[in-house]
Design a protein around this motif. Structure first.
Motif, PDB file in Angstrom:
ATOM      1  N   LYS A 158      -3.347 -15.531   3.326  1.00 49.00           N
ATOM      2  CA  LYS A 158      -2.321 -15.698   2.303  1.00 49.00           C
ATOM      3  C   LYS A 158      -2.661 -14.938   1.023  1.00 49.00           C
ATOM      4  O   LYS A 158      -1.783 -14.398   0.351  1.00 49.00           O
ATOM      5  N   THR A 159      -3.956 -14.889   0.678  1.00 45.54           N
ATOM      6  CA  THR A 159      -4.389 -14.247  -0.569  1.00 45.54           C
ATOM      7  C   THR A 159      -4.882 -12.819  -0.358  1.00 45.54           C
ATOM      8  O   THR A 159      -5.406 -12.199  -1.275  1.00 45.54           O
ATOM      9  N   LYS A 160      -4.746 -12.352   0.897  1.00 43.37           N
ATOM     10  CA  LYS A 160      -5.229 -11.010   1.256  1.00 43.37           C
ATOM     11  C   LYS A 160      -6.714 -10.833   0.904  1.00 43.37           C
ATOM     12  O   LYS A 160      -7.145  -9.786   0.411  1.00 43.37           O
ATOM     13  N   SER A 161      -7.474 -11.898   1.164  1.00 43.74           N
ATOM     14  CA  SER A 161      -8.922 -11.864   0.938  1.00 43.74           C
ATOM     15  C   SER A 161      -9.611 -11.294   2.161  1.00 43.74           C
ATOM     16  O   SER A 161      -8.993 -11.130   3.226  1.00 43.74           O
ATOM     17  N   ASN A 162     -10.920 -11.005   2.043  1.00 42.74           N
ATOM     18  CA  ASN A 162     -11.630 -10.422   3.178  1.00 42.74           C
ATOM     19  C   ASN A 162     -12.914 -11.157   3.551  1.00 42.74           C
ATOM     20  O   ASN A 162     -13.541 -10.827   4.549  1.00 42.74           O
ATOM     21  N   LYS A 163     -13.270 -12.188   2.762  1.00 44.96           N
ATOM     22  CA  LYS A 163     -14.484 -12.936   3.082  1.00 44.96           C
ATOM     23  C   LYS A 163     -14.305 -14.423   2.797  1.00 44.96           C
ATOM     24  O   LYS A 163     -13.482 -14.813   1.953  1.00 44.96           O
ATOM     25  N   ILE A 164     -15.087 -15.230   3.514  1.00 47.25           N
ATOM     26  CA  ILE A 164     -15.094 -16.677   3.320  1.00 47.25           C
ATOM     27  C   ILE A 164     -16.537 -17.089   3.023  1.00 47.25           C
ATOM     28  O   ILE A 164     -17.440 -16.812   3.821  1.00 47.25           O
ATOM     29  N   ALA A 165     -16.752 -17.715   1.874  1.00 45.35           N
ATOM     30  CA  ALA A 165     -18.103 -18.150   1.489  1.00 45.35           C
ATOM     31  C   ALA A 165     -18.239 -19.654   1.668  1.00 45.35           C
ATOM     32  O   ALA A 165     -17.400 -20.424   1.189  1.00 45.35           O
ATOM     33  N   THR A 166     -19.277 -20.059   2.380  1.00 44.79           N
ATOM     34  CA  THR A 166     -19.565 -21.479   2.543  1.00 44.79           C
ATOM     35  C   THR A 166     -20.930 -21.786   1.924  1.00 44.79           C
ATOM     36  O   THR A 166     -21.790 -20.909   1.823  1.00 44.79           O
TER      37      THR A 166
END
Length: 333
Positions: A121-129
């Motif tokens: 939805k936000t056109k992001s490219n990474k997910i940080a946990t």
């Protein structure tokens, strides 16, 4: 020092590049609130020349009484920091019952599905946990108890699929708690973490403190070092397996059939044979779930005996057939 340590991890594993848009899983606990806070510090530090955007994603599982106040806390934090936040409220317990799955398993799937949704939805490219060195040590011990092979002892890697990043993976819980105090972050505390109903909590609250007191006060560091060594060795074997697989491959029609040279397969070392079997099944159907040691041993025995037109069905979706000096892995689904 905390910011410098996180920066060192980011640079060591090349976790963040200029122009990245990162979705951060934000529960409001010490780990996730320190993660978003330190990344906000880093992106606003004009001396670093590291420019990236952060977006928060919070899931209200509606399991605990404090769930709504946790949600209010993270929304207020993000508003004060001018960070965009997406919130999902869902009845995890109800869904788990409907799908006849464990609550933890269901919650994890909902979490990662939501992270992916926000990413797109936000056109992001990474997910940080916010996985930490303690989380990694607990995972390694848990996998060891379950009888995992070397792949399970790799633990939680700093980066996966070039998308999931763990900037806190070399940071201990003690360092995180100190940072929270120094920055007056006042994180939310999940009281269920202190209840010993789950294996991980028992490892965290009983086993690791016992090992620290009686055997090794630096057990977290020791296990993380072991995890790194196993990962390096596993990576070498993985590369060797891919090379050998290509050498013995005759035909590859992913999703339908893979054919290997029987004679060349039988010439391989036992450890490579086992890995080739898993690699082939994974290439055929996208995963190797449900394939255990007994199935692998049976396939190796079948190949060694070299009896034509003999076959095995390690699970309902796969048939392994020996015919004309070839090994056929056939998708029967």
């Amino acid at each position: 020092m905390f910011k410098e340590e996180i920066l060192e991890t980011i640079q060591k594993y090349n976790l963040i590049q200029n122009g990245d848009n990162i979705v951060i899983g934000l529960s409001g606990g010490p780990d996730s609130i320190s993660l978003i806070n330190v990344l906000d510090e880093i992106r606003n530090d004009k001396t670093l020349y590291l420019k990236f955007e952060i977006i928060a994603a919070h899931i209200n599982h509606n399991i605990r009484e404090e769930a709504k106040s946790d949600e209010d806390f993270v929304v207020k934090y993000c508003k004060e920091k001018n960070i965009e936040i997406y919130v999902l409220s869902v009845d995890v317990t109800k869904i788990a019952k409907e799908e006849k799955k464990g609550t933890e398993e269901t919650a994890r799937k909902i979490r990662y599905d939501f992270f992916e949704e926000v990413l797109n939805k936000t056109k992001s490219n990474k997910i940080a946990t916010a996985h930490t060195a303690n989380d990694n040590a607990e995972t390694v011990i848990m996998n060891m108890i379950r009888g995992s092979g070397s792949s399970g002892l790799k633990g939680i890697r700093p980066i996966r699929e070039n998308k999931f990043i763990r900037p806190l993976i070399e940071t201990t819980r003690e360092e995180i708690e100190k940072y929270c105090d120094e920055c007056k972050l006042n994180p939310r505390i999940d009281k269920t973490n202190f209840e010993n109903d789950y294996t991980r909590n028992k490892i965290r609250n009983i086993l690791i403190p016992l090992i620290k007191e009686e055997f090794n006060p630096n057990i977290i560091t020791t296990i993380n070092r072991l995890s790194d060594i196993i990962n390096e060795e596993n990576q070498y074997l993985e590369n060797l397996t891919k090379q050998k697989y290509k050498e013995i491959l005759i035909e590859e029609d992913k999703g339908k059939q893979i054919v290997l040279d029987l004679k060349l397969f039988n010439k391989q070392e036992l450890v490579i044979k086992k890995r080739i079997i898993l690699h082939t099944i994974n290439a055929l159907q996208g995963n190797a779930q449900g394939i255990g040691k007994v199935h692998i041993d049976d396939i190796i025995k079948l190949c060694k005996n070299n009896l034509g037109n003999k076959y095995l069905t390690p699970n309902k979706n796969i048939k392994v057939l020996i015919k004309n000096k070839k090994i056929y892995y056939i998708n029967t689904n």
